[in-house]
Design an enzyme around this catalytic site. Structure first.
Site, PDB file in Angstrom:
ATOM      1  N   CYS A  87       0.891  -1.194   0.037  1.00  0.00           N
ATOM      2  CA  CYS A  87      -0.060  -0.043  -0.013  1.00  0.00           C
ATOM      3  C   CYS A  87       0.850   1.226  -0.046  1.00  0.00           C
ATOM      4  CB  CYS A  87      -0.992   0.051   1.293  1.00  0.00           C
ATOM      5  SG  CYS A  87      -2.029  -1.524   1.457  1.00  0.00           S
ATOM      6  N   ASP A 500      32.568  19.442  23.566  1.00  0.00           N
ATOM      7  CA  ASP A 500      33.107  20.684  23.719  1.00  0.00           C
ATOM      8  C   ASP A 500      33.010  21.175  25.221  1.00  0.00           C
ATOM      9  OD1 ASP A 500      33.953  23.409  22.712  1.00  0.00           O
ATOM     10  OD2 ASP A 500      31.956  24.235  23.358  1.00  0.00           O
ATOM     11  N   GLU A 533      35.260  45.417  42.699  1.00  0.00           N
ATOM     12  CA  GLU A 533      35.237  45.211  41.269  1.00  0.00           C
ATOM     13  C   GLU A 533      33.811  45.732  40.558  1.00  0.00           C
ATOM     14  OE1 GLU A 533      37.184  43.610  39.573  1.00  0.00           O
ATOM     15  OE2 GLU A 533      38.350  42.029  40.788  1.00  0.00           O
ATOM     16  N   GLY A 575      39.329  55.750  52.898  1.00  0.00           N
ATOM     17  CA  GLY A 575      40.752  56.401  52.876  1.00  0.00           C
ATOM     18  C   GLY A 575      41.938  55.182  52.696  1.00  0.00           C
ATOM     19  N   GLY A 581      44.001  41.119  42.920  1.00  0.00           N
ATOM     20  CA  GLY A 581      44.537  40.550  41.863  1.00  0.00           C
ATOM     21  C   GLY A 581      45.245  39.347  41.869  1.00  0.00           C
TER      22      GLY A 581
END
Length: 818
Positions: A87, A500, A533, A575, A581
């Site tokens: 069919c 990845d 920051e 002050g 860092g």
């Protein structure tokens, strides 16, 4: 001589007269093209050609070779009345014979025809006529409002079959009773044979009419299908009975009216059970289509207006109350509440939506009114794309199905040959050795009828499409979109999975992972670091500020802010000098690092994290460690892949030390670092050249070349933002366990297809010889035609039922997550 034809192609990508000239030249270069003329303004090409030498597909290929695209249309058409692979072939050939049709794939399991055609040469009306003329039912186009029509046609067909089955079995039982009970004195005025003929004739015609009609259509279209075999089987049984009744050639011993009627009833019962089962194979996509609301409440001039979904436009403002489905994709303008997105992503936990959040059409608003702006409507929504993707995927065929289809094309001629040979063998050779002379013809006829009705190409034809349809639908329910039968088949043969790193194994943005304060006050240290920051735009600074805000800390004002590239930042607070860092930054400012803090920093760095030192007024306070955080379930996913004996590879542009640190945490040994995005595809190719079948898992955006190069690309979506166009498999949710689940589901579907094909072949290989009488000489075992008909019915129902078991399948990876 072949009559010339004219075709008009719609072309995209032309920008100037040179484009038109290039296309004309490419078309005229094809053998059989008499004339080609390109109209730049209308973006069309008019071609006159000899169909005996060149066809429409060749013309489109000529345009593509010139570097342009032909715009065709694709329609998914619902077809009723198909019962076997023949069919499928008949419907496909009927549609393919139309001039403008380029490609046709017909799926028996979902009862769909997937047609790519040129609308300027072929209309949907012509396709409908081709289907109707071939003897099948055109039930509309998927996407149009024809679901009720399809359901009504299926229910009507089932009701008719049910009536035929009840009448057929009732009368066949009556005929059996007349044979075995002493009822002759009740009907003295008529011989028993004539009486049985009169009772059975209208019932036999009523029950078997659909089988004979289907056989006539097949022969008219020059096809041999199972209906031809079955009509021959029941036809021979009934005609023999009539001949025996009137003693024409045959004796009354050949009267088996009850066998003919019962046989037709069993065949109809098989069709009934098969139709019911097949109706359940595409429930998943019907469920997806049912998610789309029919109306939406628009806000126009401050008034609520209920509008049909077809009339909603992009930028319309829509109100969704609690408990209502979201009608289109959009962006929340106001309101805040939870939305159940499980029907799209498979994620059971409702998601919080507020201003600027994206919402997806078809999802359920749980507890609060939302007002949103429509961004995608109609065929552009995520839900519509998913439905289209799943529908197209269900129409694709893995190569194992093509093998089965090829076997079916030889099956019916072989069975007809076996049936006739079994008759001839028993009548002329074996009958005289194992049977009484008066029983030879009866036994020979019985074996031929049994062979004709026991053979079942249906089971073979349904083995693959039903499993593909149910399996891909189940995948959609689990949030895993497998885009083709080929992706299914390849996933079953994988031996390497390449990930990845950034955005796939990791979140793809830096986050604060650890805080170490020398005095133990981590909140105070984070507050100082974030205050400093807050003036920086560096990604690491953003991670620190984001962490402080997530913990509800107030940021203080910092003056005299300076950033030193590659070292850190400095500013003044109250002050005092505030410094953050690396070691170089502290060394230049003569800030000593204690042994405890130095050891802690080394521990973080060994894990691939960036250690930032925080000092106030020359005194070191502690460390904030930052890293691209590994995704939840990443280690679990890798472990599960290894359990499946799949090699796991990580590929990244990061330096080897950072890459190795991430890989060790999640259990990956094979790592390729410092690979540029454009070189990732080359690494995949290198693995393939080593004899590996490779899947690449990426975010679907930056990894397109590697996804395309791999044997199967697995693109990770992020909830509603699905990379539909990328990868052979698309994951709706950003969860690596879903990548594992996709592979497990593919293996399960392919395993079920192989099981189905095995049982279909085994059934035919085992029962056809039994029906032909091979066991009779040694064991006196025969196969009555009625039982052969029942066995045939059960075979195709068994295959469909095995496929339906996939509806309940839960991949192991999903169980782990739960």
């Amino acid at each position: 001589m072949t009559e010339e034809k004219r075709a008009e192609l719609r072309i995209s990508g032309m920008t100037c007269a040179t484009c038109a000239a290039t296309i004309e030249k490419s078309l005229k270069g094809r053998e059989g093209v008499k004339r080609a003329e390109v109209n730049l303004g209308k973006e069309t090409a008019s071609v006159e050609y000899d169909p005996g030498k060149v066809n429409l597909k060749d013309l489109e290929l000529a345009v593509k070779d010139a570097g342009y695209e032909v715009i065709d249309e694709r329609a998914t058409i619902k077809v009723g009345g198909m019962v076997c692979a023949t069919c499928v072939s008949t419907v496909g050939e009927a549609i393919k014979s139309l001039d403008g049709v380029l490609d046709v794939t017909v799926n028996l399991g979902s009862e769909r025809a997937y047609v790519t055609y040129n609308p300027r040469l072929t209309t949907m009306g012509e396709i409908r006529k081709a289907i109707d003329d071939s003897g099948y039912q055109y039930l509309g186009v998927v996407g149009e409002d024809t679901e009720d029509l399809e359901r009504a046609a299926r229910e009507k067909d089932l009701r008719e079959k049910k009536r035929r089955i009840i009448v057929g079995f009732a009368v066949s039982l009556l005929l059996m009773a007349m044979m075995f009970l002493p009822l002759g004195h009740l009907f003295m005025f008529l011989p028993m044979g004539v009486l049985m003929l009169l009772i059975s004739l209208p019932v036999f015609v009523y029950v078997s009419a659909p089988i004979f009609r289907a056989a006539y259509r097949a022969l008219k279209n020059r096809n041999l299908n199972m209906d031809v075999m079955y009509s021959m089987g029941i036809g021979v049984a009934y005609v023999s009975s009539v001949l025996g009744t009137f003693r024409i050639v045959l004796t009354p011993d050949f009267m088996f009216y009850e066998t003919a009627v019962m046989l037709a009833s069993f065949l109809t019962l098989g069709r009934y059970m098969e139709t019911r089962a097949k109706g359940r194979t595409s429930e998943a996509i019907k469920k997806l289509m049912g998610l789309q609301p029919r109306t939406a409440t628009l806000i126009r001039d401050g008034q609520e207006v209920e509008t049909p979904i077809e009339e909603v436009q992009v930028e319309d403002v829509i109100l969704v109350r609690p408990g209502e489905k979201i009608p289109t994709d959009g962006e929340v303008l106001d309101g805040e509440g939870y939305v159940d997105e499980s029907m799209i992503t498979g994620e059971p936990i409702p998601v919080l939506k507020k201003a600027h959040s994206a919402v997806v059409g078809g999802t359920l608003n749980k507890n609060s009114a939302l007002r949103f702006r429509a961004t995608r409507v109609g065929r552009e929504t995520v839900l519509a794309q998913i439905i289209d993707l799943v529908d197209q995927a269900q129409g694709s065929r893995p190569s194992i199905q093509r093998i089965a289809d090829r076997a079916v094309s030889y099956f019916i001629p072989v069975v007809l040959t076996i049936a006739f040979l079994s008759f001839l063998a028993w009548y002329f050779v074996l009958g005289s050795r194992y049977l009484q002379p008066e029983g030879v013809l009866l036994f020979s006829l019985t074996t031929m009828i049994s062979v004709l009705v026991v053979a079942c190409p249906c089971a073979l034809g349904l083995a693959s499409p039903t499993a593909v349809t149910v399996g891909l639908g189940r995948g959609a329910e689990l949030g895993v979109l497998i885009k083709s039968g080929e992706a299914l088949e390849v996933s079953d043969h994988l031996n390497r999975v390449v990930f990845d790193k950034t955005g796939t194994l990791t979140v793809g943005r830096p986050d604060v992972t650890d805080i170490f304060a020398a005095d133990g006050d981590e909140s105070a240290l984070l507050q100082l670091a974030a205050s400093l920051e807050n003036s920086s735009e560096h990604p690491l600074a953003d991670a620190v500020v984001r962490k402080a805000r997530a913990e509800g800390l107030d940021l203080q004002e910092v003056r005299e802010f300076y950033a030193f590239a590659g070292k850190g930042v400095v500013g003044r607070m109250d002050g005092k000098e505030l410094v953050m860092g690396n070691r170089t930054m502290l060394s230049e400012r003569s800030i000593p690092i204690s042994d405890e803090i130095s050891a802690k920093a080394l521990d973080y760095e060994k894990l691939g994290r960036t250690a930032l030192f925080v000092a106030l007024d020359g005194r070191l306070l502690g460390i904030v460690a930052i890293a691209d955080r590994i995704k939840e379930n990443a280690a679990l996913a890798i472990s599960e892949l290894k359990r499946m004996n799949l090699g796991v590879v990580m590929i990244t542009g990061d330096n080897p030390r950072s890459a190795r640190a991430v890989a060790e945490q999640i259990g990956i040994q094979e790592v390729y670092a410092e690979v540029l995005p454009q070189d990732k595809a080359s690494e995949v190719k290198r693995l393939q050249e080593g004899g590996n079948v490779v899947a690449f898992v990426g975010d679907g955006i930056n990894d397109a070349p590697a996804l395309a190069q791999s044997d199967v690309g697995i693109a990770i979506g992020s909830g509603t933002d699905v990379a539909i166009e990328t990868g052979g498999i698309v994951l709706m949710r950003d969860d690596l366990l879903d990548a594992v689940a996709a592979i497990q589901l593919s293996k399960k579907v392919m395993s079920r297809i192989k099981q189905n094909i095995f049982w279909a072949f085994a059934y035919n290989v085992a029962l056809i010889p039994v029906a032909a009488g091979v066991l009779y000489p040694a064991f006196r075992i025969t196969f009555r035609p009625e039982l052969a008909g029942l066995a045939m019915a059960l075979s195709s129902v068994t295959v469909v039922s095995l496929s339906l078991l996939l509806k309940k399948y839960i991949p192991e990876a999903k169980r782990i997550r739960e």
